[in-house]
Design a protein around this motif. Structure first.
Motif, PDB file in Angstrom:
ATOM      1  N   MET A   1      -4.183   0.169   0.799  1.00 40.65           N
ATOM      2  CA  MET A   1      -3.925   0.876  -0.458  1.00 40.65           C
ATOM      3  C   MET A   1      -2.703   1.764  -0.277  1.00 40.65           C
ATOM      4  N   SER A   2      -1.631   1.466  -0.980  1.00 40.75           N
ATOM      5  CA  SER A   2      -0.415   2.257  -0.866  1.00 40.75           C
ATOM      6  C   SER A   2      -0.471   3.434  -1.819  1.00 40.75           C
ATOM      7  N   SER A   3       0.333   4.467  -1.512  1.00 42.91           N
ATOM      8  CA  SER A   3       0.373   5.645  -2.362  1.00 42.91           C
ATOM      9  C   SER A   3       1.679   5.684  -3.136  1.00 42.91           C
ATOM     10  N   GLU A   4       1.609   6.250  -4.332  1.00 47.49           N
ATOM     11  CA  GLU A   4       2.791   6.415  -5.175  1.00 47.49           C
ATOM     12  C   GLU A   4       3.309   7.834  -5.010  1.00 47.49           C
ATOM     13  N   LYS A   5       4.626   7.977  -4.862  1.00 52.43           N
ATOM     14  CA  LYS A   5       5.223   9.304  -4.723  1.00 52.43           C
ATOM     15  C   LYS A   5       5.554   9.868  -6.110  1.00 52.43           C
ATOM     16  N   ILE A   6       5.041  11.063  -6.379  1.00 56.27           N
ATOM     17  CA  ILE A   6       5.245  11.718  -7.665  1.00 56.27           C
ATOM     18  C   ILE A   6       5.680  13.170  -7.408  1.00 56.27           C
ATOM     19  N   VAL A   7       6.739  13.600  -8.067  1.00 51.56           N
ATOM     20  CA  VAL A   7       7.165  14.999  -7.970  1.00 51.56           C
ATOM     21  C   VAL A   7       6.371  15.813  -8.980  1.00 51.56           C
ATOM     22  N   ALA A   8       5.642  16.807  -8.494  1.00 52.22           N
ATOM     23  CA  ALA A   8       4.789  17.636  -9.354  1.00 52.22           C
ATOM     24  C   ALA A   8       5.335  19.064  -9.422  1.00 52.22           C
ATOM     25  N   HIS A  89      -5.106  14.398 -19.367  1.00 54.61           N
ATOM     26  CA  HIS A  89      -5.315  15.257 -18.189  1.00 54.61           C
ATOM     27  C   HIS A  89      -5.813  14.393 -17.038  1.00 54.61           C
ATOM     28  N   VAL A  90      -5.471  14.799 -15.814  1.00 54.34           N
ATOM     29  CA  VAL A  90      -5.927  14.065 -14.634  1.00 54.34           C
ATOM     30  C   VAL A  90      -6.502  15.047 -13.614  1.00 54.34           C
ATOM     31  N   ASP A  91      -7.682  14.705 -13.076  1.00 53.52           N
ATOM     32  CA  ASP A  91      -8.279  15.466 -11.975  1.00 53.52           C
ATOM     33  C   ASP A  91      -8.102  14.677 -10.684  1.00 53.52           C
ATOM     34  N   PHE A  92      -7.649  15.368  -9.640  1.00 52.91           N
ATOM     35  CA  PHE A  92      -7.491  14.756  -8.319  1.00 52.91           C
ATOM     36  C   PHE A  92      -8.330  15.506  -7.299  1.00 52.91           C
ATOM     37  N   VAL A  93      -8.613  14.848  -6.186  1.00 53.26           N
ATOM     38  CA  VAL A  93      -9.201  15.522  -5.037  1.00 53.26           C
ATOM     39  C   VAL A  93      -8.214  15.394  -3.885  1.00 53.26           C
ATOM     40  N   ALA A  94      -7.949  16.500  -3.219  1.00 53.59           N
ATOM     41  CA  ALA A  94      -7.026  16.498  -2.092  1.00 53.59           C
ATOM     42  C   ALA A  94      -7.654  15.765  -0.901  1.00 53.59           C
ATOM     43  N   VAL A  95      -6.892  14.890  -0.252  1.00 50.13           N
ATOM     44  CA  VAL A  95      -7.402  14.121   0.883  1.00 50.13           C
ATOM     45  C   VAL A  95      -6.369  14.133   2.006  1.00 50.13           C
ATOM     46  N   ARG A  96      -6.819  13.711   3.188  1.00 44.35           N
ATOM     47  CA  ARG A  96      -5.939  13.574   4.343  1.00 44.35           C
ATOM     48  C   ARG A  96      -6.037  12.149   4.868  1.00 44.35           C
ATOM     49  N   ALA A  97      -4.992  11.689   5.505  1.00 45.18           N
ATOM     50  CA  ALA A  97      -5.014  10.349   6.103  1.00 45.18           C
ATOM     51  C   ALA A  97      -6.137  10.267   7.130  1.00 45.18           C
ATOM     52  N   GLU A  99      -9.291  10.451   6.494  1.00 49.15           N
ATOM     53  CA  GLU A  99     -10.489  11.093   5.957  1.00 49.15           C
ATOM     54  C   GLU A  99     -11.331  10.093   5.182  1.00 49.15           C
ATOM     55  N   LYS A 100     -12.655  10.187   5.327  1.00 51.33           N
ATOM     56  CA  LYS A 100     -13.563   9.321   4.583  1.00 51.33           C
ATOM     57  C   LYS A 100     -13.867   9.927   3.213  1.00 51.33           C
ATOM     58  N   VAL A 101     -13.864   9.068   2.192  1.00 52.93           N
ATOM     59  CA  VAL A 101     -14.170   9.524   0.839  1.00 52.93           C
ATOM     60  C   VAL A 101     -15.189   8.574   0.213  1.00 52.93           C
ATOM     61  N   THR A 102     -15.906   9.080  -0.781  1.00 57.98           N
ATOM     62  CA  THR A 102     -16.851   8.269  -1.541  1.00 57.98           C
ATOM     63  C   THR A 102     -16.223   7.915  -2.882  1.00 57.98           C
ATOM     64  N   VAL A 103     -16.201   6.633  -3.193  1.00 61.21           N
ATOM     65  CA  VAL A 103     -15.539   6.175  -4.410  1.00 61.21           C
ATOM     66  C   VAL A 103     -16.387   5.112  -5.112  1.00 61.21           C
ATOM     67  N   GLU A 104     -16.134   4.963  -6.408  1.00 53.76           N
ATOM     68  CA  GLU A 104     -16.714   3.878  -7.197  1.00 53.76           C
ATOM     69  C   GLU A 104     -15.615   2.841  -7.416  1.00 53.76           C
ATOM     70  N   VAL A 105     -15.844   1.615  -6.939  1.00 54.13           N
ATOM     71  CA  VAL A 105     -14.822   0.578  -7.017  1.00 54.13           C
ATOM     72  C   VAL A 105     -15.293  -0.533  -7.957  1.00 54.13           C
ATOM     73  N   THR A 106     -14.401  -0.945  -8.837  1.00 52.50           N
ATOM     74  CA  THR A 106     -14.728  -1.944  -9.857  1.00 52.50           C
ATOM     75  C   THR A 106     -14.998  -3.315  -9.243  1.00 52.50           C
ATOM     76  N   GLU A 131     -11.799   4.959   3.990  1.00 47.35           N
ATOM     77  CA  GLU A 131     -10.737   5.889   4.329  1.00 47.35           C
ATOM     78  C   GLU A 131      -9.898   6.159   3.086  1.00 47.35           C
ATOM     79  N   ALA A 132      -9.489   7.397   2.923  1.00 49.12           N
ATOM     80  CA  ALA A 132      -8.769   7.793   1.716  1.00 49.12           C
ATOM     81  C   ALA A 132      -7.526   6.954   1.469  1.00 49.12           C
ATOM     82  N   THR A 133      -6.882   6.532   2.528  1.00 47.79           N
ATOM     83  CA  THR A 133      -5.656   5.747   2.371  1.00 47.79           C
ATOM     84  C   THR A 133      -5.917   4.243   2.367  1.00 47.79           C
ATOM     85  N   HIS A 134      -7.181   3.844   2.406  1.00 47.69           N
ATOM     86  CA  HIS A 134      -7.517   2.416   2.401  1.00 47.69           C
ATOM     87  C   HIS A 134      -8.645   2.115   1.408  1.00 47.69           C
TER      88      HIS A 134
END
Length: 206
Positions: A1-8, A89-97, A99-106, A131-134
């Protein structure tokens, strides 16, 4: 899973009025939670953010550039205007490379089951730990050639390497059933034939 770079941009104005002004500038208000820190209220570029979420799905991973510092942020909730279909509006959760996260995947069903069957998807998402990045964008369930009566349970779905199933393994995901045909009830058909016969007899009598 690649990440998109966004200037905030950090924002200090809050409330509905401030949010409307942000959206009038074709930008999106957002907030980042997590890691015990205070929430970060941000403004994101509208088009770039919309494309990132569109291309990477419900669990899009963004690499937010905030005052020159990078923060990985996993999408948790996207609010969309029901009428205009724009992101409000968008809500995000901060993660680290790593790190394990819980997600709902379609769940994405691919292939065609046996002729005469009907495919019923009982679960549209699976709960996973990854993993947050995968984080996988979707989970494919292949039904090619499966016969009527086949049931696919969550525990039998093939998952990407490094992910763990959190959904009950016995939960039904896809059910291959017999396609039902719509038939005219016998009583109604007989009634229709009787009425037609009566009409014909009346015509003959005239």
């Amino acid at each position: 899973m690649s990440s998109e770079k966004i200037v905030a941009e950090k924002r200090t104005e809050f409330g509905k009025g401030a949010a409307r002004r942000i959206r009038r500038e074709n930008k999106i208000p957002a907030v980042v939670y997590g890691h015990g820190a205070d929430p970060m209220h941000l403004t994101l570029p509208g088009h770039a953010t919309m494309m990132a979420l569109k291309n990477h799905g419900a669990n899009a991973l963004l690499e937010l550039d905030i005052d020159g510092k990078t923060q990985l942020a996993l999408t948790k909730q996207v609010q969309i205007d029901d009428v205009r279909r724009v992101i409000e509006h968008v809500d995000f959760v901060a993660v680290r490379a790593g790190e394990k996260v819980t997600v709902e995947v379609t769940v994405h069903v691919v292939g065609d089951a046996a002729s005469g069957s009907m495919v019923v998807t009982d679960l549209n998402t699976l709960s996973l730990e990854a993993e947050a990045t995968h984080v996988p964008e979707t989970i494919e369930v292949d039904i090619e050639g499966l016969e009527i009566g086949t049931q696919i349970l969550a525990g039998s779905v093939e998952l990407p390497k490094g992910t763990t199933l959190l959904t009950d393994p016995e939960a039904l995901v896809v059910n291959i059933t017999e396609a039902k045909t719509i038939e005219e009830p016998a009583d109604e058909a007989a009634e229709g034939e009787t009425e037609e016969s009566a009409d014909a007899e009346a015509t003959d009598a005239e």
